[in-house]
Motif scaffolding. Sequence first.
Motif, PDB file in Angstrom:
ATOM      1  N   ILE A 181     -27.342  -4.209  31.057  1.00 10.55           N
ATOM      2  CA  ILE A 181     -26.168  -3.854  31.758  1.00 10.55           C
ATOM      3  C   ILE A 181     -26.370  -3.464  33.165  1.00 10.55           C
ATOM      4  N   SER A 182     -25.556  -4.067  34.077  1.00 12.93           N
ATOM      5  CA  SER A 182     -25.362  -3.569  35.562  1.00 12.93           C
ATOM      6  C   SER A 182     -24.175  -2.954  35.806  1.00 12.93           C
ATOM      7  N   ASN A 183     -24.112  -2.116  36.607  1.00 14.47           N
ATOM      8  CA  ASN A 183     -22.902  -1.369  37.359  1.00 14.47           C
ATOM      9  C   ASN A 183     -21.862  -2.462  37.640  1.00 14.47           C
ATOM     10  N   GLU A 184     -22.127  -3.409  38.359  1.00 16.25           N
ATOM     11  CA  GLU A 184     -20.942  -4.575  38.528  1.00 16.25           C
ATOM     12  C   GLU A 184     -20.369  -5.278  37.178  1.00 16.25           C
ATOM     13  N   LYS A 185     -20.978  -5.012  36.229  1.00 15.68           N
ATOM     14  CA  LYS A 185     -20.175  -5.555  35.127  1.00 15.68           C
ATOM     15  C   LYS A 185     -19.748  -4.294  33.919  1.00 15.68           C
ATOM     16  N   ILE A 186     -19.382  -3.058  34.505  1.00 10.00           N
ATOM     17  CA  ILE A 186     -19.075  -2.004  33.668  1.00 10.00           C
ATOM     18  C   ILE A 186     -17.532  -1.848  34.367  1.00 10.00           C
ATOM     19  N   GLY A 187     -16.581  -2.238  33.331  1.00  6.58           N
ATOM     20  CA  GLY A 187     -15.008  -1.817  33.748  1.00  6.58           C
ATOM     21  C   GLY A 187     -14.764  -0.707  34.123  1.00  6.58           C
ATOM     22  N   THR A 188     -13.930  -0.565  35.207  1.00  8.19           N
ATOM     23  CA  THR A 188     -13.612   0.732  35.818  1.00  8.19           C
ATOM     24  C   THR A 188     -13.099   1.911  34.997  1.00  8.19           C
ATOM     25  N   ASP A 189     -12.476   1.776  34.042  1.00  5.61           N
ATOM     26  CA  ASP A 189     -11.901   2.697  32.999  1.00  5.61           C
ATOM     27  C   ASP A 189     -12.559   2.700  31.496  1.00  5.61           C
ATOM     28  N   VAL A 190     -13.381   1.845  31.495  1.00  4.68           N
ATOM     29  CA  VAL A 190     -14.022   1.204  30.012  1.00  4.68           C
ATOM     30  C   VAL A 190     -14.379   2.741  29.218  1.00  4.68           C
ATOM     31  N   PHE A 191     -14.948   3.700  29.932  1.00  7.59           N
ATOM     32  CA  PHE A 191     -15.410   4.817  29.141  1.00  7.59           C
ATOM     33  C   PHE A 191     -14.553   5.912  29.216  1.00  7.59           C
ATOM     34  N   SER A 192     -13.812   6.029  30.379  1.00  9.92           N
ATOM     35  CA  SER A 192     -12.944   7.331  30.389  1.00  9.92           C
ATOM     36  C   SER A 192     -11.550   7.063  29.670  1.00  9.92           C
ATOM     37  N   LYS A 193     -11.367   6.054  29.355  1.00 10.16           N
ATOM     38  CA  LYS A 193     -10.221   5.777  28.204  1.00 10.16           C
ATOM     39  C   LYS A 193     -10.493   6.616  26.855  1.00 10.16           C
ATOM     40  N   LEU A 194     -11.726   6.796  26.674  1.00  8.56           N
ATOM     41  CA  LEU A 194     -12.359   7.166  25.295  1.00  8.56           C
ATOM     42  C   LEU A 194     -12.349   8.762  25.306  1.00  8.56           C
ATOM     43  N   THR A 195     -11.337   9.368  25.161  1.00  5.83           N
ATOM     44  CA  THR A 195     -11.099  10.836  25.349  1.00  5.83           C
ATOM     45  C   THR A 195     -11.756  11.632  24.295  1.00  5.83           C
ATOM     46  N   ASN A 196     -12.554  11.038  23.072  1.00  5.72           N
ATOM     47  CA  ASN A 196     -13.337  11.838  22.399  1.00  5.72           C
ATOM     48  C   ASN A 196     -14.731  11.472  22.347  1.00  5.72           C
ATOM     49  N   LEU A 197     -14.897  10.762  23.261  1.00  9.14           N
ATOM     50  CA  LEU A 197     -16.552  10.223  23.578  1.00  9.14           C
ATOM     51  C   LEU A 197     -17.209  11.464  23.672  1.00  9.14           C
ATOM     52  N   GLU A 198     -18.577  11.535  23.092  1.00  9.19           N
ATOM     53  CA  GLU A 198     -19.393  12.762  23.339  1.00  9.19           C
ATOM     54  C   GLU A 198     -20.838  12.153  23.588  1.00  9.19           C
ATOM     55  N   ARG A 199     -21.140  10.914  23.254  1.00  5.25           N
ATOM     56  CA  ARG A 199     -22.633  10.820  23.460  1.00  5.25           C
ATOM     57  C   ARG A 199     -22.431   9.073  23.903  1.00  5.25           C
ATOM     58  N   VAL A 200     -23.248   8.940  25.138  1.00  6.69           N
ATOM     59  CA  VAL A 200     -23.180   7.586  25.804  1.00  6.69           C
ATOM     60  C   VAL A 200     -24.519   7.343  25.867  1.00  6.69           C
ATOM     61  N   TYR A 201     -25.302   6.125  25.452  1.00  9.31           N
ATOM     62  CA  TYR A 201     -26.802   6.088  25.491  1.00  9.31           C
ATOM     63  C   TYR A 201     -26.662   4.633  26.451  1.00  9.31           C
ATOM     64  N   LEU A 202     -27.279   4.648  27.309  1.00  2.19           N
ATOM     65  CA  LEU A 202     -27.311   3.600  28.474  1.00  2.19           C
ATOM     66  C   LEU A 202     -28.643   3.398  29.125  1.00  2.19           C
ATOM     67  N   ASP A 203     -29.741   4.209  28.477  1.00  4.97           N
ATOM     68  CA  ASP A 203     -31.087   4.026  29.091  1.00  4.97           C
ATOM     69  C   ASP A 203     -31.380   2.718  28.953  1.00  4.97           C
ATOM     70  N   HIS A 204     -32.473   2.481  29.803  1.00  5.71           N
ATOM     71  CA  HIS A 204     -33.210   1.063  29.821  1.00  5.71           C
ATOM     72  C   HIS A 204     -32.163   0.017  30.005  1.00  5.71           C
ATOM     73  N   ASN A 205     -31.477   0.032  31.092  1.00  2.00           N
ATOM     74  CA  ASN A 205     -30.680  -1.151  31.275  1.00  2.00           C
ATOM     75  C   ASN A 205     -31.017  -1.579  32.907  1.00  2.00           C
ATOM     76  N   ASN A 206     -29.951  -1.985  33.631  1.00  3.15           N
ATOM     77  CA  ASN A 206     -30.160  -2.424  34.797  1.00  3.15           C
ATOM     78  C   ASN A 206     -29.201  -1.631  35.921  1.00  3.15           C
ATOM     79  N   LEU A 207     -29.165  -0.080  35.656  1.00  2.00           N
ATOM     80  CA  LEU A 207     -28.111   0.493  36.453  1.00  2.00           C
ATOM     81  C   LEU A 207     -28.596   0.777  37.707  1.00  2.00           C
TER      82      LEU A 207
END
Length: 355
Positions: free
Chosen positions: A120-146
């Motif tokens: 996963i790269s930053n260019e292919k992450i939607g602007t509000d794809v995570f912020s819409k998830l108002t109950n989200l507690e954990r995001v694991y994005l380690d070992h990608n291309n950020l």
Amino acid sequence: MKLTHMLVFVALFGGGACQYTYGYFNWLSRIMGYSRSYSNRYFETELEPPLPTDCPAECTCPRIFPKAMYCDTRRFKYIPKVPARMKYVYLQNNQIDGVPEGVFDNATHLVWVVLHGNKISNEKIGTDVFSKLTNLERVYLDHNNLSTIPFPLPKSLRELRVAGNMISKVPPNALEGLDNLTMLLLNDNQLEDIGGSLKVLKSLSFLDLSNNHLKKLPDALPNSLHQLYLDFNHISVIPNEYFKQFPKLQYARMSNNELTDNGIPLNTFNVSSLIELDLSHNKLQKIPPVNENLENLYLHANKIKEFTVDSFCKTMGWMSFSKIQVIRLDGNSIRQDNIPPEMHQCLRRARIINI
């Protein structure tokens, strides 16, 4: 043959075994989350509802974890449709290169999103794809291309893992509003300077900045820190009373840096909250003074030539001694015949002393 043995034999290998094998091991099938349909009334039950059919065919949705969807390690290049009932989505170790806008719109109650080990790269992450998830507690994005931390993120977030990427800076606004974040893993990136961008994390307890390119300590960090990992960087100087700003800090690791005696002010580690301190693999020639409450001290692989008791005990007596339990000084230049006899009186609680 005893009657009990005969009953077991018939149950397992009797003439009707082929017909009823699944029924006999039905409990195992339920645990594993599998389902088979039979017209025979033998398998029907009113107590167990049918397995939902909304799970993507390429994933697994176990019956015993009805709100979890497992799609990990399947060479996916995309994120499949997530059913609305899901709270936990496991998509790690695939070939996913993006998180497009709207991909989680059907599952707005997600609590965990696990995406480590993808492309996963930053260019292919939607602007509000995570912020819409108002109950989200954990995001694991380690070992990608950020190249930077995704922004914006929901205020509900408690744990963020972006280790093992190509992040070289943290913009000042990247973490604003994350008042509930307690754990941040930024290790194994390309950070050269953090500045004060992490100061806004009011609840941060665990921070890992190890294995980066830091030449100095962050200018400002939250005073809520409990664990701080800075090993495998290029830090040579610690500002005066730097650790006094963290009244809850118990674990500090600064091994494999470029610390020298001149770069450590006299009372740097005289912090009563510290329990464990790792200064191994540096360039120290003396044992720095530490607080008497410290329990574990790692100083191996330095250039220390002398064991100084007053680094641990300012005074010695029946009620005045160090709480050190483990101390490592191996890999230095300390000679056994230069160890003062009062060492054992000062370090009377020590279980392991490696010299």
